[in-house]
Each structure stands twice: as C-alpha cells, then as structure tokens.
Design an enzyme around this catalytic site. Structure first.
Site, short mmCIF file in Angstrom:
data_model
loop_
_atom_site.label_atom_id
_atom_site.label_comp_id
_atom_site.label_asym_id
_atom_site.label_seq_id
_atom_site.Cartn_x
_atom_site.Cartn_y
_atom_site.Cartn_z
N PHE A 1 -21.45 43.68 -13.85
CA PHE A 1 -21.15 42.43 -14.57
C PHE A 1 -20.24 42.77 -15.74
O PHE A 1 -20.61 43.55 -16.61
CB PHE A 1 -22.43 41.75 -15.08
CG PHE A 1 -22.12 40.40 -15.67
CD1 PHE A 1 -22.09 39.26 -14.88
CD2 PHE A 1 -21.83 40.26 -17.02
CE1 PHE A 1 -21.77 38.01 -15.41
CE2 PHE A 1 -21.51 39.02 -17.56
CZ PHE A 1 -21.47 37.90 -16.76
N ASP B 1 -18.10 50.18 -20.00
CA ASP B 1 -18.42 48.86 -20.55
C ASP B 1 -19.76 48.98 -21.29
O ASP B 1 -20.82 49.02 -20.67
CB ASP B 1 -18.51 47.85 -19.41
CG ASP B 1 -18.87 46.45 -19.90
OD1 ASP B 1 -19.35 46.31 -21.04
OD2 ASP B 1 -18.67 45.49 -19.14
N LYS C 1 -21.34 41.99 -28.09
CA LYS C 1 -22.76 41.70 -28.35
C LYS C 1 -23.29 42.19 -29.71
O LYS C 1 -23.11 41.52 -30.72
CB LYS C 1 -23.61 42.19 -27.19
CG LYS C 1 -23.41 41.33 -25.93
CD LYS C 1 -24.48 41.60 -24.90
CE LYS C 1 -24.29 40.83 -23.61
NZ LYS C 1 -24.96 39.54 -23.58
#
Ligand SMILES: Cc1ncc(COP(=O)(O)O)c(C=O)c1O
Length: 428
Positions: free
Chosen positions: A159, A244, A273
C-alpha cells in the site's frame, strides 16, 4: 470504564460551542460528503493524551492514533504551543521564497534518517511522498545512471497511497477497480522474497519500492535479511532502493525507522504520518545522487513545507527525541504483544499476534469488524486493518496502565463477540 465529562461538549474549543450531536453530524455528512469512507458512528470533539471524547462526552482510549499519526497523543502541550505561536506569526508563504522552518526541519530529518548527505523534498501526504520518490528514481536512473530505466519493482499486497502513481504501486486489485488505466511500469513480486526481486530485475528496472512493515496489508514485517538482500542487490545492479516508511517511521516500530533494524539505509525514504504529530506533512529524504535530479521546475507543491506545518513537525520530532518515545515504543510494543499473547490463551479466536514496536496486529477467526465494534462500544478504539485482522497503533506515549486497560476492554469485547456468535449458532 467509560467516564463521562459533565456536558463539556457544549463549550469545547476555547469557547467555540460544538452544537452538533453525533447523530446530526452523521446526517449532515451523509448529505454533503462523498461516501468513500466506512466511518464508525462516533464524532470526536476533544482529545488529551491517550484519550478522546465524543460529542456526547463519552470517553475513549485511543489505540488508533489517527492511523499511526498522533505519535504524541492528542494536544501535546509543546506541539500545541508551536502551532499557536507560529500561526500567530506566519502561516504560509511559498517555496519561491526561503523558509527557515523548512530548512531546520530538513536538517532534523537528515539527522534522524541517517542518510548520508541526505536532501529533503517536502510534500503534504504519504501518497505524494511516494509520487516524489518514483519521479526522482525514474529521472535519476536516466540522468545519473545513464540507463533508460523506468520500472519500479513493488511487493504483492503493498500500500503506497491513492493518487494515480501511488495507486499503481499499490498491489491491492480492489483499490484499482474503476480507476484504470493505471500508470504503467510497476511490477509486483511476493513480499519478503529477495530471489523474486532478483528474478524481476531487467535492464528497464529503475528502483525497488518496499514497505519495511506492510501496514495496510495487515502488519507483516520484512525480515532483516530481506532488506539487507535488497540493499546488496540494488547496489550490485545500480538500482535505487526506496523504502516507504510512511507508516513505520518516527519511532512507530521501536526504531526511528524500521530499516535501522537491518542496519541499512535506503537511497530514498518516503515519510509522512507520525512526522507532523497530526498536521498534514510528507517528505522524502534522498541520497545526494538521486536528489540531484530535482532541479528547479522538475517537481514541486504549493502548500508543502510551510512555516506553520514545519514548526509543528519540528516540535513533534523534538518531543519524540526529548521524551525518548522511540525507546518507549520498543518497550511498550514488547509489553503489548506479551499481553495480547496472554489474551490469546483465553480467546481461541486470536490465531496470531504479530508486529514490531507499537505496530501490532492480531489475526482472528472471526470478522475483525465485530471486535472493533464491540471495543468501540466499551470505549476502546482499534481498527480492522483487514477482514480478519485488528490493528493496534497507539500514540507512542502509551503507558503500561493504558495497555492493561485496553486489554481488559478487549477481553470483554472478545467475550461479547463469542457470546453473540454462540447465540447466532443456537438460533439457527
Ligand atoms: C506505507 C504507506 N504508504 C503510503 C500511505 C499513503 O499515505 P497518505 O494517506 O498520507 O497519502 C500509507 C497510508 O496508510 C501507508 O501506510
């Protein structure tokens, strides 16, 4: 368990009255917002540390943290102060001017990522960070390495975000449905299998893009040997290694970045985040070589790296350091997994406990949404990351007492789900 605040919801937010009930919010949202989120029927209006309160004053213990974003918990005093002070001084200018807060945050990121001669590009989200990483890798393969290479090798069940490029790197077919054609040039191989990556490499390969822990995929950790193998392979073949760390970064896994477990550094790392402690920010940190292709005009973003957002992120990074939250995530993550394994002894529906640091999941033999709903009812926020997996990504400030409290609520929630399943079977 559910302590109530005395009608505080009417005068929340420094005197600004919050008039809408949860039901009114649900009704209004149903009319005016696109229906792309499966939202829980709760509207939070205030937060403090590990706790949130809804519009009716009900208290919740937060083990979701805005999906691994609120690393400092809610309304951390130093974070709030930095935002208030910067907002009163200067909010936004433009990247056509020098921005001191951006340069300072850039220095912080180079330091904590440990990427030699790192250079930082700021953006506003995780997806945008991956877009930047892919663009940089493709251009740098051509310009720096002199190869007409554009393919990016990614992993099954990855993702990387919802924009067209990041979506094309995301190997979950249901997220692609209706949005095709995708951006070409992404090749998928099984996760945690270095030989599969090696077989997929061709003269067209520009980069490998991997999550060190697959978060949305259900919390699956890459082996250290896998990451070390990828580093070796990329060096041998002249391919960029992009990691990532949008979800894993900033202490979440018990290290500043999950790749530090493997003792490697990527050529490019994507971040978001936890970095902002709740404000929207993304970034990539890249080695000097690939970063050199981001020349004036090659890439950019209007809102990225504003004084306000960078001041907030600097305060978040400083608090992570000063309060030793990375070490805390390591310790509390071990404790959380230990408590979950204990719980699994009395709840056979828990079939696996997995994770690293405070990025943890349980695999269940019942639908995870039932457990999430039963926990919510009892004042605990957790998230069903997969149809049979519940995710725990609390703020890094979580204490043993918070974990003990969460475990007793989860215990009751699992008992209720089992009783409900028993009633359903008996009624058949
Ligand atoms: C590993 C990873 N990359 C990228 C993203 C996308 O981030 P954003 O939603 O900020 O675009 C996410 C979001 O969950 C993620 O977990």
């Amino acid at each position: 368990m559910q302590r109530r605040r005395r009608s505080r919801h009417r005068t929340f937010h420094a005197g600004v009255v919050c008039e809408m009930t949860t039901e009114e919010t649900i009704a209004l949202a149903g009319k005016v917002l696109t229906p792309n989120y499966r939202r829980q029927p709760v509207a939070f209006v205030e937060g403090q540390g590990m706790r949130l309160w809804d519009a009716e004053g009900k208290e919740y213990l937060d083990f979701v943290a805005g999906i691994a974003v609120d690393v400092l918990g809610h309304c951390h005093p130093a974070h709030v102060r930095a935002i208030q002070q910067q907002a009163a001084r200067l909010i936004h200018v433009s990247n056509i001017f020098q921005i001191p807060q951006q340069a300072e945050l850039g220095r912080d990121l180079v330091e904590v990522t440990g990427i030699p001669e790192g250079k930082v590009f700021f953006c506003n989200s995780g997806a945008e960070a991956n877009e930047a990483a892919v663009k940089m890798a493709r251009k740098a393969a051509r310009t720096v390495r002199g190869r007409d290479a554009f393919e990016i090798i990614v992993a099954d069940h990855s993702f990387h975000g919802r924009t067209m490029g990041a979506l094309s790197a995301t190997m979950v077919p249901k997220y692609h449905e209706g949005f095709e054609p995708l951006v070409p040039g992404f090749v998928s191989v099984p996760f945690n299998d270095p030989a599969a990556v090696e077989r997929a490499i061709t003269p067209r390969t520009a980069a490998v893009l991997i999550e060190p822990v697959q978060g949305e995929g259900g919390i699956h950790c890459a082996d250290d040997a896998y990451l070390q193998g990828l580093r070796r392979l990329c060096d041998e073949q002249g391919i960029w290694l992009i990691l990532d760390e949008v979800q894993t970064g900033f202490g979440r896994t018990g290290r500043w970045f999950a790749y530090q477990y493997a003792g490697i550094t990527p050529d490019i790392v994507s971040l978001a985040k936890g970095m902002g402690g709740g404000v929207p920010i993304g970034a990539i940190v890249a080695r000097d070589e690939p970063a050199s292709v981001f020349v004036p005009g090659s890439h950019g973003s209007t809102f990225a790296g504003s004084p306000l957002i960078c001041a907030a992120a600097r305060a978040a990074v400083a608090a992570i350091r000063e309060e030793e939250l990375v070490e805390r995530a390591d310790e509390m993550g071990t404790y959380l997994m230990h408590r979950l394994r204990d719980l699994a002894k009395s709840h056979a529906v828990i079939t696996e406990v997995r994770g690293r640091g405070l990025m943890v999941a349980i695999e269940l033999s019942v639908p995870s949404e039932q457990v999430v709903a039963a926990s919510l009812e009892r004042g605990l926020l957790v998230n069903n990351v997969q149809p049979h997996a519940v995710r725990f990504v609390p703020p890094l400030i979580v204490s043993r007492q918070d974990i003990d409290e969460a475990m007793s609520i989860l215990d009751a929630a699992l008992t209720a789900v089992r009783a409900e399943a028993g009633r359903a079977t008996a009624g058949r």
